[in-house]
Enzyme design. Structure first.
Site, PDB file in Angstrom:
ATOM      1  N   ASP A  65       0.778  -1.192  -0.468  1.00  0.00           N
ATOM      2  CA  ASP A  65       0.204   0.141   0.277  1.00  0.00           C
ATOM      3  C   ASP A  65       1.031   1.462   0.192  1.00  0.00           C
ATOM      4  O   ASP A  65       1.797   1.204   0.472  1.00  0.00           O
ATOM      5  CB  ASP A  65      -1.048  -0.470   1.547  1.00  0.00           C
ATOM      6  CG  ASP A  65      -2.150   0.536   0.953  1.00  0.00           C
ATOM      7  OD1 ASP A  65      -2.075   1.620  -0.045  1.00  0.00           O
ATOM      8  OD2 ASP A  65      -2.661   1.369   1.873  1.00  0.00           O
TER       9      ASP A  65
ATOM     10  N   ASN B 253     -11.008  -2.710  -5.407  1.00  0.00           N
ATOM     11  CA  ASN B 253     -10.280  -1.410  -6.262  1.00  0.00           C
ATOM     12  C   ASN B 253     -10.966  -1.136  -7.403  1.00  0.00           C
ATOM     13  O   ASN B 253     -10.672  -0.403  -8.397  1.00  0.00           O
ATOM     14  CB  ASN B 253      -9.072  -2.304  -6.202  1.00  0.00           C
ATOM     15  CG  ASN B 253      -7.931  -2.011  -5.073  1.00  0.00           C
ATOM     16  OD1 ASN B 253      -7.271  -2.585  -5.237  1.00  0.00           O
ATOM     17  ND2 ASN B 253      -8.443  -0.725  -4.309  1.00  0.00           N
TER      18      ASN B 253
HETATM   19  C1  IPE Z   1      -5.815  -2.616  -0.490  1.00  0.00           C
HETATM   20  O1  IPE Z   1      -5.355  -1.626  -0.185  1.00  0.00           O
HETATM   21  C2  IPE Z   1      -5.528  -3.446  -1.352  1.00  0.00           C
HETATM   22  C3  IPE Z   1      -4.138  -4.008  -2.616  1.00  0.00           C
HETATM   23  C4  IPE Z   1      -3.307  -3.571  -1.835  1.00  0.00           C
HETATM   24  C5  IPE Z   1      -4.103  -4.098  -3.197  1.00  0.00           C
HETATM   25  P1  IPE Z   1      -5.994   0.018  -0.354  1.00  0.00           P
HETATM   26  O2  IPE Z   1      -5.377   1.106  -0.222  1.00  0.00           O
HETATM   27  O3  IPE Z   1      -7.212  -0.367  -1.519  1.00  0.00           O
HETATM   28  O4  IPE Z   1      -7.178  -0.337   0.182  1.00  0.00           O
HETATM   29  P2  IPE Z   1      -8.028   0.726   1.892  1.00  0.00           P
HETATM   30  O5  IPE Z   1      -8.668   1.576   0.683  1.00  0.00           O
HETATM   31  O6  IPE Z   1      -7.511   1.545   1.932  1.00  0.00           O
HETATM   32  O7  IPE Z   1      -7.977  -0.059   2.758  1.00  0.00           O
HETATM   33  C1  IPE Z   2      -1.551  -0.125  -3.438  1.00  0.00           C
HETATM   34  O1  IPE Z   2      -1.285   1.685  -3.115  1.00  0.00           O
HETATM   35  C2  IPE Z   2      -1.684  -0.613  -5.328  1.00  0.00           C
HETATM   36  C3  IPE Z   2      -3.416  -0.737  -5.459  1.00  0.00           C
HETATM   37  C4  IPE Z   2      -4.291  -0.754  -3.954  1.00  0.00           C
HETATM   38  C5  IPE Z   2      -3.615  -1.593  -6.380  1.00  0.00           C
HETATM   39  P1  IPE Z   2      -2.553   2.555  -3.399  1.00  0.00           P
HETATM   40  O2  IPE Z   2      -2.773   2.631  -4.990  1.00  0.00           O
HETATM   41  O3  IPE Z   2      -3.213   2.516  -2.663  1.00  0.00           O
HETATM   42  O4  IPE Z   2      -1.700   3.656  -2.661  1.00  0.00           O
HETATM   43  P2  IPE Z   2      -2.538   4.622  -1.691  1.00  0.00           P
HETATM   44  O5  IPE Z   2      -3.228   4.394  -0.897  1.00  0.00           O
HETATM   45  O6  IPE Z   2      -3.891   5.493  -2.769  1.00  0.00           O
HETATM   46  O7  IPE Z   2      -1.408   5.420  -1.436  1.00  0.00           O
HETATM   47 MG    MG Z   3      -3.762   2.907  -1.084  1.00  0.00          MG
END
Ligand code: IPE
Ligand code: IPE
Ligand code: MG
Length: 253
Positions: free
Chosen positions: A24, A72
């Site tokens: 993340d 997502n």
């Molecule tokens: C979880 O991260 C999903 C992945 C790392 C693929 P998100 O960024 O989607 O989760 P939330 O929205 O912060 O809970």
């Molecule tokens: C994790 O990074 C990757 C996926 C969830 C696919 P994010 O895209 O959630 O990055 P933040 O949390 O918005 O910084």
């Molecule tokens: Mg995230």
């Protein structure tokens, strides 16, 4: 071995046999640099490669990485398309390395919603690596813990209806054979980067006795040194699985 059986062999050596990563912070990493989110996701793939390649050095045999959640899809279409494209490129470009180094690829998650070209690449890579067992890389893509449990319940119900399974003696071990993670052990350690402290629907069933480690590093900056720190933290944990040591004073009378 059922997925919930504790991996005692590794425990004795203080290691984590199966490590799962919630990668993340890609978006925040890009934002800090005044760049679009896609820039962070691309850098995240490099972090994934160096982290996965270092995993066997820590005694890790299974690694599950969260690449795309069932939630997502609610992101802007261009970002969804970017993430789909990155999975394709990642699997395609890493397949030779996986074959050469004895890595078996498993992809878990709802496949039905994925585009045919992605499905084809996934199925091809899984087939090409299916005899490997030196290291297992499990990619959770269009994966959600609740979806996986619901899908498992549906498969079980269908099996009962078709006479392939029975209601008698049905228990946790019987149920988890229907989960998409049934081929491997449960995670010993779940790591989440970026400072967020939640599971976000990752491995809900399998996480029952996993140790959780949260690291304040954004995923694109992650690498072997951070994984090493998480493993050190894991070694300091005392896993009890709900049990307790006999009370010395009372037991001695
Ligand atoms: C979880 O991260 C999903 C992945 C790392 C693929 P998100 O960024 O989607 O989760 P939330 O929205 O912060 O809970
Ligand atoms: C994790 O990074 C990757 C996926 C969830 C696919 P994010 O895209 O959630 O990055 P933040 O949390 O918005 O910084
Ligand atoms: Mg995230």
């Amino acid at each position: 071995m059922g997925v919930m059986s504790p991996t005692l062999g590794q425990e004795e050596r203080g290691g984590a046999r199966h490590v799962a990563l919630i990668m993340d912070g890609n978006g925040r990493w890009a934002k800090q640099r005044g760049m679009p989110r896609a820039f962070g996701h691309r850098a995240g793939v490099n972090a994934l490669k160096r982290t996965v390649e270092s995993a066997p050095d820590f005694g890790i045999e299974w690694m599950t990485v969260f690449g795309f959640s069932t939630e997502n899809w609610t992101r802007p279409p261009a970002e969804v398309a970017e993430l789909m494209g990155l999975l394709k490129n990642y699997v395609r470009s890493d397949l030779t390395r996986m074959e050469r180094e004895g890595v078996r690829l498993h992809v878990i998650g709802r496949r039905g919603d994925l585009a045919p070209d992605i499905l084809e690449i996934i199925e091809h890579a899984e087939a090409r690596t299916r005899r490997n067992d030196r290291f297992h890389l499990q990619v959770a893509f269009n994966y959600g813990g609740r979806a996986d449990i619901a899908d498992a319940a549906r498969r079980y119900a269908e099996a009962v209806k078709a006479g392939r399974d029975t209601l008698e003696g049905f228990d946790e071990a019987g149920f988890e054979r229907y989960l998409s993670t049934a081929d491997g052990p449960p995670p010993d350690l779940i790591v989440r980067t970026s400072g967020e402290r939640r599971l976000s629907n990752f491995l809900l069933w399998e996480a029952a006795y996993a140790e959780l480690v949260f690291q304040d590093v954004l995923w694109p900056d992650y690498g072997p040194e951070h994984l090493g720190l998480a493993m050190e933290e894991f070694k300091r944990r005392d896993r009890r699985y709900g049990g307790a040591e006999a009370d010395g004073v009372l037991a001695a009378g």
